[in-house]
Design an enzyme around this catalytic site. Sequence first.
Site, short mmCIF file in Angstrom:
data_model
loop_
_atom_site.label_atom_id
_atom_site.label_comp_id
_atom_site.label_asym_id
_atom_site.label_seq_id
_atom_site.Cartn_x
_atom_site.Cartn_y
_atom_site.Cartn_z
N ASP A 100 0.89 -1.15 0.00
CA ASP A 100 0.00 0.00 0.00
C ASP A 100 0.93 1.20 0.00
OD1 ASP A 100 -1.58 2.17 0.57
OD2 ASP A 100 -2.90 1.07 1.92
N HIS A 101 1.07 1.83 -1.17
CA HIS A 101 2.14 2.84 -1.29
C HIS A 101 1.96 4.02 -0.34
CE1 HIS A 101 -0.78 4.64 -4.07
NE2 HIS A 101 -0.23 5.78 -3.71
N HIS A 103 -5.97 2.81 1.74
CA HIS A 103 -5.14 3.94 2.16
C HIS A 103 -5.66 4.64 3.42
CE1 HIS A 103 -3.40 3.21 -1.62
NE2 HIS A 103 -4.15 3.98 -2.35
#
Lengths: 340, 506
Positions: free
Chosen positions: B193-194, B256
């Site tokens: 999950d960047h 996110h």
Amino acid sequence: MPVEIGKIDRELKKLWAEAGGAMTRASLINLAIYSEAPGSLPQNTEIIFKITEDHACRAIVIGANPGAPENRVEAWISAHCHVSRAGSKQICSEQLSFLLEGPSAKLLPNIVFSQLDSDLPLYLWWQGEFHHPMDAQLWAWVDRVIYDSQAWSNFGTQLGRVEAAQAEAKQRIVLCDLNWTRLVQFRLALAQFFDHPSSHHRFNEIESVEIDFAPGYRSTAMLLAGWLASQLRWTLEKDSNGNSLVFRNQAAREIRVNSQEKAGEPISRVGLKCNSIEYRVTHAPKADLLKVTVEGSNAERKCLMPAGSNDPVRLMSEELMRGGPHSVYLRSMNAVRNLL
Amino acid sequence: MNPLREGLATRSVPQACTVVIFGATGDLTMRKLIPAIYNLAADGELPPAVTVVGFARRPKTDEEFRKEQEEATRKFSRQTVRDEIWNGFAQALFYHQSEFHDAAGYKSLAERLEKIDRERGTGGNRLFYLAVAPDQFEPIVKNLKEAGLNKAREGSWARVIVEKPFGTDLASARELNQIVHHAFAEDQTYRIDHFLGKETAQNILVLRFANAIFEPLWNSRYLDHIQITAAETLGVENRAGYYEGAGALRDMVQNHLLQLLCLVAMEPPTDLGADSIRDEKVKIVRSLRRMTREAIVENVVRGQYAEGAINGKPVPGYRSEKGVKPDSKTETFVALRVRVDDWRLADVPIYIRVGKRLPKSGTEISVHFKKAPQVLFNKESVSLDQNVLVIRIQPDEGISLRMQAKMPGTTFRIEPVKMDFHYGTSFGKASPEAYERLLLDAMSGDATLFARRDEVEEAWAFIDPLEEAWVAKENQPGLFEYPAGSWGPEEADELLARDGRAWRRL
């Protein structure tokens, strides 16, 4: 802008007010630079301008001449502004400059203390040799003392003074030697050869080390040898002519460390030989990349890694970025202390 | 432990390995992955032996693959590509052509990886990156297992990085996890999950747990509420195909924003180990109060952007975008009021909003403290503002604190002032890209910034009832329009207004 010492605070406020909010003042540390070299003020101002691009600080630049017959104290304030990487904002660090001549040079601690940006750590970059006696009052406030042992005429005497001051100071001072910082990229390049656990047995197979150093950089080479010796637990057995050392590892195997003077970068080549493998890191003159090679009986592998630079700005930036307690430096330096 | 590393790095050192990217000709590989690996190599962060094998369907030679990646890296890398570094780096790039479901392709991949191990010293370590749509996971993982590539030989490792979306609901997430787990154990699986790779997201833990002044106040006694906002000016762009099936809730909230919520709400971990942190995060997801149909109507607002203007330029409505159905009911905006039922944050509402075509782009968390008792200053006239701590995730990463100050003058006039910290101002060094940090972590075996299976599944368990309510035949909550360039539908403002609060102005 020349200012009266007693009015520095007021003048600084005026300086920022004149900017009208177009600039942002930033500061993470107090960075004091002390030099007795003639013409050091403009040179150090130039250095601070570059350092503040990456390290926002309050810089206190002192040019001193304690031997001058006349007493003279002058002060200036200035700001170094850079466009922030995040956008178009001007980020500025302030610089206070002092010229101290004659007996007023003894005012150093008073000047440094009264101009600190409160609550921020104090880094003192001492250019040149330390005097005896060291001013205990000054040292009690320093968090990190930065020096370059490469330029010292007598390592033992100089370090003895630093250590005495360190012992006298009421707080822990971290010793930061730019001569050690010079080695960071070489250390990284050498360390990566042994990152894989399957290569750890090679430590015990190291037979010899070769180091090429530029004239004037023998101490840098010695620190590198000291680092290998202290981290790999070698004990110094023989020092035949200062550049040819014999260590013994924990398995009682002999390791020869030969260093030779060669024009070029401070350290231009390090080679480690382990049985049939040779690990080599070379730094060509003025190159910003190191050539990293492993040569075995079957094949040769090469790559490039970032090289350090002998430029004082780069060395200081590297030092400020890395921080840390430098316990490895102390161990490395102590391993070869008598050879420096 | 390599003794020569002492004092040189404060993080675990990545080990030489081969990174096999499935979907090597895709956008993610070109824009993010190869530029990230190049930047790491150029900064001297990677062991020189690190090798990349691109795995994709299209026929291509190694040379063609290198050329293609060079062009993309020159375009997308955060630092200028230097020829001498690229030339060496390119020699570590290889292309392996195969269909994802072709077992023979994996057999030859295994042989190729063995050869790379011998020639480049990658030590049998493999990092498989699934940069493909989730429907391709199964054949890839199954074939990796059949080729024996999911297991590493003694002293080496094999890991898999899975790109989001991790399913579209709980059932599909479980199925995907099952597929991956069929071949890779949880400690081999890295769900990326960047958002967690961003410097400011990581700084939330430092801010909370390395500063003694915040933690004692971080509870329902002192906190009034928390807001998490992810706003973007962009519309659906060319992602309509994906977005129509996902919507804002699945695209942003499930992963996110819930990750950010966990970081802001979690208890201090026992240590900084991956599982210690993830244990605390998963407790938060589990503590999210589940919503009934009635509660959904009351606590969730969905919106879809209509025609409007962004930065003074007219933009079309969502339903007029290319690839979007004219009667689409996909939400481009969602606002939620959620509750964490634990001791720390019980009775502290957390408001989340995410939307496209909002007036400004920015992601931030704002922590609103309760007002000081109005017994001293201006008790009969002006109300004191709350103290607000804002953590800006992007852009202009930083932290600010709003507090009250006396205006100069003879009266006690109190005005809010802002103390502002900007990363870009204080630290000259640019932060690495999120993918650089995360790839390095995966190579080092540090899973702290990756989502664990239970986190993902619990997040879906929270989200699923909302999605189900929106497609229900009866009592379906409304989908409210908002003009592009506004801060979402009025109903989102009312969600807070009912509690006597308002969204923070970004």
